[in-house]
Design a protein around this motif. Structure first.
Motif, PDB file in Angstrom:
ATOM      1  N   ALA A  22      40.210  41.548  30.911  1.00  0.00           N
ATOM      2  CA  ALA A  22      39.534  42.107  32.086  1.00  0.00           C
ATOM      3  C   ALA A  22      40.474  43.104  32.783  1.00  0.00           C
ATOM      4  CB  ALA A  22      39.155  40.980  33.034  1.00  0.00           C
ATOM      5  N   ASP A  23      39.901  44.205  33.289  1.00  0.00           N
ATOM      6  CA  ASP A  23      40.748  45.220  33.938  1.00  0.00           C
ATOM      7  C   ASP A  23      40.831  44.995  35.458  1.00  0.00           C
ATOM      8  OD1 ASP A  23      38.139  45.784  34.417  1.00  0.00           O
ATOM      9  OD2 ASP A  23      38.241  47.926  33.929  1.00  0.00           O
ATOM     10  N   VAL A  24      40.951  43.745  35.841  1.00  0.00           N
ATOM     11  CA  VAL A  24      41.080  43.395  37.263  1.00  0.00           C
ATOM     12  C   VAL A  24      42.367  42.599  37.388  1.00  0.00           C
ATOM     13  CG1 VAL A  24      40.006  42.157  39.190  1.00  0.00           C
ATOM     14  CG2 VAL A  24      38.563  43.184  37.418  1.00  0.00           C
ATOM     15  N   LYS A  25      43.141  42.858  38.441  1.00  0.00           N
ATOM     16  CA  LYS A  25      44.375  42.094  38.612  1.00  0.00           C
ATOM     17  C   LYS A  25      44.020  40.670  39.035  1.00  0.00           C
ATOM     18  CE  LYS A  25      48.905  42.157  40.799  1.00  0.00           C
ATOM     19  NZ  LYS A  25      48.894  40.711  41.016  1.00  0.00           N
ATOM     20  N   LEU A  26      44.385  39.712  38.207  1.00  0.00           N
ATOM     21  CA  LEU A  26      44.023  38.324  38.488  1.00  0.00           C
ATOM     22  C   LEU A  26      45.182  37.593  39.173  1.00  0.00           C
ATOM     23  CD1 LEU A  26      42.420  37.458  35.011  1.00  0.00           C
ATOM     24  CD2 LEU A  26      41.236  38.248  37.071  1.00  0.00           C
ATOM     25  N   PRO A  27      44.874  36.832  40.212  1.00  0.00           N
ATOM     26  CA  PRO A  27      45.950  36.053  40.833  1.00  0.00           C
ATOM     27  C   PRO A  27      46.409  34.953  39.886  1.00  0.00           C
ATOM     28  CG  PRO A  27      43.814  35.439  41.763  1.00  0.00           C
ATOM     29  CD  PRO A  27      43.551  36.576  40.822  1.00  0.00           C
ATOM     30  N   GLY A  28      47.688  34.592  39.940  1.00  0.00           N
ATOM     31  CA  GLY A  28      48.197  33.514  39.091  1.00  0.00           C
ATOM     32  C   GLY A  28      47.675  32.176  39.583  1.00  0.00           C
ATOM     33  N   ARG A  29      47.698  31.199  38.704  1.00  0.00           N
ATOM     34  CA  ARG A  29      47.290  29.865  39.151  1.00  0.00           C
ATOM     35  C   ARG A  29      48.219  28.836  38.510  1.00  0.00           C
ATOM     36  NH1 ARG A  29      42.208  28.679  41.374  1.00  0.00           N
ATOM     37  NH2 ARG A  29      41.191  30.370  40.248  1.00  0.00           N
ATOM     38  N   CYS A  53      37.669  35.218  33.555  1.00  0.00           N
ATOM     39  CA  CYS A  53      38.259  36.519  33.188  1.00  0.00           C
ATOM     40  C   CYS A  53      39.606  36.339  32.501  1.00  0.00           C
ATOM     41  CB  CYS A  53      38.431  37.382  34.431  1.00  0.00           C
ATOM     42  SG  CYS A  53      36.848  37.925  35.078  1.00  0.00           S
ATOM     43  N   ARG A  54      40.367  35.355  32.965  1.00  0.00           N
ATOM     44  CA  ARG A  54      41.699  35.125  32.387  1.00  0.00           C
ATOM     45  C   ARG A  54      41.594  34.782  30.900  1.00  0.00           C
ATOM     46  NH1 ARG A  54      45.614  33.954  35.832  1.00  0.00           N
ATOM     47  NH2 ARG A  54      44.396  32.631  37.200  1.00  0.00           N
ATOM     48  N   PHE A  65      49.704  35.310  49.994  1.00  0.00           N
ATOM     49  CA  PHE A  65      50.706  36.042  49.207  1.00  0.00           C
ATOM     50  C   PHE A  65      50.060  36.873  48.089  1.00  0.00           C
ATOM     51  CE2 PHE A  65      53.243  32.298  50.707  1.00  0.00           C
ATOM     52  CZ  PHE A  65      54.113  33.013  51.521  1.00  0.00           C
ATOM     53  N   GLU A  66      48.866  36.449  47.649  1.00  0.00           N
ATOM     54  CA  GLU A  66      48.162  37.194  46.602  1.00  0.00           C
ATOM     55  C   GLU A  66      46.712  37.359  47.030  1.00  0.00           C
ATOM     56  OE1 GLU A  66      48.896  36.823  42.219  1.00  0.00           O
ATOM     57  OE2 GLU A  66      49.740  34.883  42.804  1.00  0.00           O
ATOM     58  N   GLU A  67      46.007  38.306  46.381  1.00  0.00           N
ATOM     59  CA  GLU A  67      44.608  38.523  46.744  1.00  0.00           C
ATOM     60  C   GLU A  67      43.660  38.029  45.670  1.00  0.00           C
ATOM     61  OE1 GLU A  67      43.193  42.167  48.246  1.00  0.00           O
ATOM     62  OE2 GLU A  67      44.820  42.329  49.717  1.00  0.00           O
TER      63      GLU A  67
END
Lengths: 603, 195
Positions: free
Chosen positions: A349-356, B80-81, B108-110
């Motif tokens: 996906a071309d969206v910046k994903l937050p880490g988890r 998505c990941r 801290f992140e969006e």
């Protein structure tokens, strides 16, 4: 589906299948120190051992787990010691000499290895312990086989009078497949130890002889391996694959048109069977995770048998030595053998994903103790030594309270080293279960050698990370046995440590004060942060939820709560902070650090 | 026949329950079953994945990257990941209800716009199906039944080899007695939302 049923089948997790295997093999004695990926075995035995007429214990570390099971087996009782791979390092000392003594009743030592280090600090390949100790070893490939092979392994153990190393990996322990339930074996629950000094007292004179006995038994073991049904050839053809463990499943499903030698009895190797298999092949590929354990021995077997068939695998560069294998790994063999076509994956996906990443839970008391420590430390130059447990997650921001991590109990030991070799102040974090596992030794040594360290024992009244097992600090109450908790403070004071203070980590300010005193103390200081794990309370239906609320009229948007506690139940929306009622347990840590008293703790 | 479902989400969302329901149903239907689960960290808010494979001669607990027939996404960012687990022909079932990671909650992140996430998946495949499982669950009773909604939705996926009645039967056997009614309604609501 209940794994205690008399017949039928079930969709079992590898670890459930292993428990079923123990039941069918009539195992009467089991011991462990919990460690993923083997943990669920203990949790299930805690529930069912009494009903099944089995003695089971959580020993305070793996070395003790091995020793108690070794004694049971020496007395003729079928026993089972199980642990994660690094646990076997702790138990390696008794293992090496137990091989010399051997057993009377069957004994399995399960090592659950963790390729890809899903929940471990390294990827060591414990199959080498079989070579090192000269003990027979079995490696199942699936949950169904993990169950079936247990009964066989006990027969081998009793025939050879040696413990058998039973080596699994995460993708066997945490895989799930259909398991058929077989009949139970009846074995005695109580044994009797018969004195035999030459075997069981390994003074040098006897140890020398026992080494000879062990080498003789290895010859016998090799004969068993040669005719073992678990070392079998499937398919035919002039190209060969030799494989073991979960790798077999990838070979089986994702490659074709080869002859496969599947090895389940992997120490000693069936050398004649292997040589016969290789003879006449165009080439042979060895598929195994981690180190070239089979492969290097196969090179040796080829050399001894005058075979010049090419062997491909890790040494040829076709297959990796790092991380677990998967169907994708088989693609590396497509120039050599037929590999099933695999579809082209969708692009990312071309969206910046937050880490988890995994994170400390909402209301986790460790958050309070990290916050208090960071405030007490201030600008001081410190080294945070940490240990194995949930609190390793103190690595993450905003705490960043993990600078050095090696092994269970390693933090307290290392802290002493930093104290003596640097001008930095060394702080060691260690959990309650880890403290009883291997924290008492280094603390004793610290006092003995005047290490001026601060050891913070994060006592959350359970072994949390591995699924909430009891430990000496909680006492046990299962299997018909009830014991009192061992008082940690009394133990530490008993050693002679002069600075021992207990704090409530939810009272961050008070804990900070104590930490300041501890850091100033000229000697070994111990601070016990005592507060039960909320997950454990929830599990026992003892958690009283008193939700916190932010009074927006008092909040000055300084975000100190978020910056110091960073609880997942504190949600920052733009400039405002709110609590998430679905997560908040009302521990009040955030209220404690709020400079304006803007967070109300419910009743 | 071989069929692979990759179930992705966040610890605590019911990923393991869903994989157990689908896996048990596959076993009842006479298939071989091989699964792989994430244990240990599941309760610590991390991203979790469960692989379920069934059919003839299935033995590997893992699937190749891109080899999934169905991705069951319990959470938009996690869907998505793990997009690369599927290919052009893979059906992707995506729950639109977000679970904010701790670093997002702390500012801290969006967390990306849900529309952007959906758009990104749509640009890569024609086989995306979305639903707001939590909203559907609330409409029949309680948010906790969102995983039953997701399982009901799977029954409506084109070409899914297990029968709807079988899935429902297994689901209702696995959930506690007192929540059978809620789960039954949630399952049906999930099925209707997709068909």
């Amino acid at each position: 589906m209940n794994i205690l049923e008399d017949g039928g089948k079930g969709l079992l997790l590898g670890n459930e299948a292993i428990v079923r295997g123990l039941i069918e093999a009539g195992v009467r004695f089991a011991s462990t120190y919990p460690g993923t990926p083997s943990s669920e075995i203990g949790n299930i035995l805690e529930e069912i051992s009494e009903e099944e007429g089995m003695y089971f214990e959580f020993s305070s570390n793996e070395k003790i787990a091995l020793e108690v099971s070794a004694a049971a087996a020496a007395a003729g009782v079928r026993s089972f010691a199980f642990m994660k791979h690094v646990g076997l390092n702790v138990a390696a000392d008794p293992l090496m000499t137990l091989a010399y003594s051997g057993v009377v009743g069957g004994m399995l030592v399960l090592s659950a290895d963790d390729p890809s280090a899903h929940s471990s600090q390294n990827e060591q390949d414990n199959r080498y312990y079989a070579l090192l100790s000269l003990l027979p070893m079995m490696e199942p490939s699936t949950p169904a086989e993990a169950k079936d092979m247990i009964r066989y392994a006990y027969e081998v153990s009793e025939e050879l009078t040696l413990p058998v190393l039973y080596r699994t990996t995460t993708r066997v322990n945490h895989a799930r497949s259909i398991v058929e339930f077989g009949p139970r074996t009846d074995t005695p629950a109580k044994g009797r130890f018969t004195k035999d000094d030459k075997r069981f007292v390994n003074i040098p004179a006897f140890a020398k002889l026992n080494r000879v006995r062990l080498l003789e038994l290895n010859k016998k073991a090799q004969e068993l391996s040669e005719r073992s049904p678990h070392n079998r050839i499937e398919g035919s053809g002039d190209t060969g694959v030799i494989t073991s463990g979960v790798s077999y499943t990838y070979v089986k499903e994702f490659t074709s048109d080869t002859s496969v030698l599947k090895l389940g009895f992997t120490n000693p190797l069936p050398e004649k069977k292997i040589a016969d298999f290789i003879r006449g092949k165009r080439f042979v590929i060895v598929v195994e995770e981690l180190d070239p354990f089979l492969e290097d021995q196969i090179f040796r077997i080829c050399a001894q048998n005058g075979l010049s068939v090419p062997i491909y695998g890790k040494r040829s560069g076709h297959l990796p030595r790092e991380w677990e294998y998967s169907p994708d790994t088989m693609k590396r063999l497509k120039d050599l053998i037929s590999v099933r076509d695999m579809p082209t994956p969708l692009p990312p996906a071309d969206v910046k994903l937050p880490g988890r990443p995994a994170t400390l839970c909402a209301g986790c008391p460790h958050r309070g103790m990290f916050a208090a420590t960071k405030k007490a430390v201030g600008k001081r130059d410190v080294v945070y030594c940490t240990d194995i447990g949930c609190y390793t997650l103190g690595l993450q921001p905003p705490f960043q309270a993990a600078d050095f991590l090696i092994c269970m109990g390693g933090g307290v030991g290392a802290a002493g080293g930093f104290d003596k070799s640097t001008d930095q102040k060394a702080i060691a974090f260690i959990g309650d279960s880890t403290f009883f596992h291997s924290g008492v030794g280094p603390l004793t040594s610290s006092l003995f050698n005047d290490h001026k360290i601060t050891a913070v024992i994060l006592d959350n009244r359970t072994t949390a990370m591995t699924g909430h097992q009891p430990n000496p600090g909680t006492g046990r109450s299962f299997g018909g046995i009830d014991t009192e908790p061992i008082d940690m403070e009394t133990l530490v004071k008993g050693l002679g440590i002069k600075f021992v203070r207990t704090v409530d980590p939810y009272d961050v300010k008070a804990a900070e004060k104590v930490m300041k005193d501890a850091l100033e103390f000229d000697g070994t200081a111990v601070v016990v942060s005592k507060c039960p794990c909320p997950l454990e309370l929830k599990r026992n239906k003892q958690l009283i939820i008193r939700e916190c609320r932010v009074d927006q009229s008092k909040c000055i948007h300084c975000h100190i709560c978020v910056k110091t506690i960073a609880c997942p139940a504190l949600v920052k929306k733009g400039d405002t902070v709110e609590t998430d009622p679905t997560q908040c347990i009302g521990c009040g840590m955030c209220a404690n650090v709020c400079p304006k008293g803007a967070i109300e703790v419910g009743r | 026949m071989r069929y692979t479902v990759q179930i992705v989400g966040v610890g605590g969302q019911g990923v393991l329950l869903a994989s157990m329901v689908l896996g048990t149903a596959a076993m009842r239907a006479g298939h071989k079953v091989s699964m792989s689960e994430v244990h240990g960290m599941a309760q610590r808010g991390g991203s979790v994945i469960s692989t379920l494979r069934f059919g003839d001669d299935v033995i590997s607990p893992l699937e190749s990257t891109g080899g999934a027939d169905l991705i069951m996404g319990f959470e938009p960012v996690e869907t998505c990941r793990y997009l690369s687990l599927g290919n052009k022909g893979t059906f992707i079932l995506m729950n639109l209800d977000p679970v904010y990671p701790s670093m997002v909650a702390a500012g801290f992140e969006e967390y990306p716009d849900i529309e952007k996430l959906v758009g990104s998946v749509k640009a890569r495949t024609e086989n995306l199906m979305t639903l707001d499982a939590t909203k559907v669950a609330i409409s029949v009773g309680k948010a906790v039944a969102a995983n039953a909604v997701m399982i009901g939705a799977v029954a409506a996926v084109k070409g899914f080899p297990l029968k709807k009645e079988l899935l429902k039967e297994v689901l209702l056997e696995i959930v506690p007695e007192r929540s059978k009614d809620l789960n039954s309604k949630a399952f049906e609501a999930g099925y209707s939302a997709m068909s």
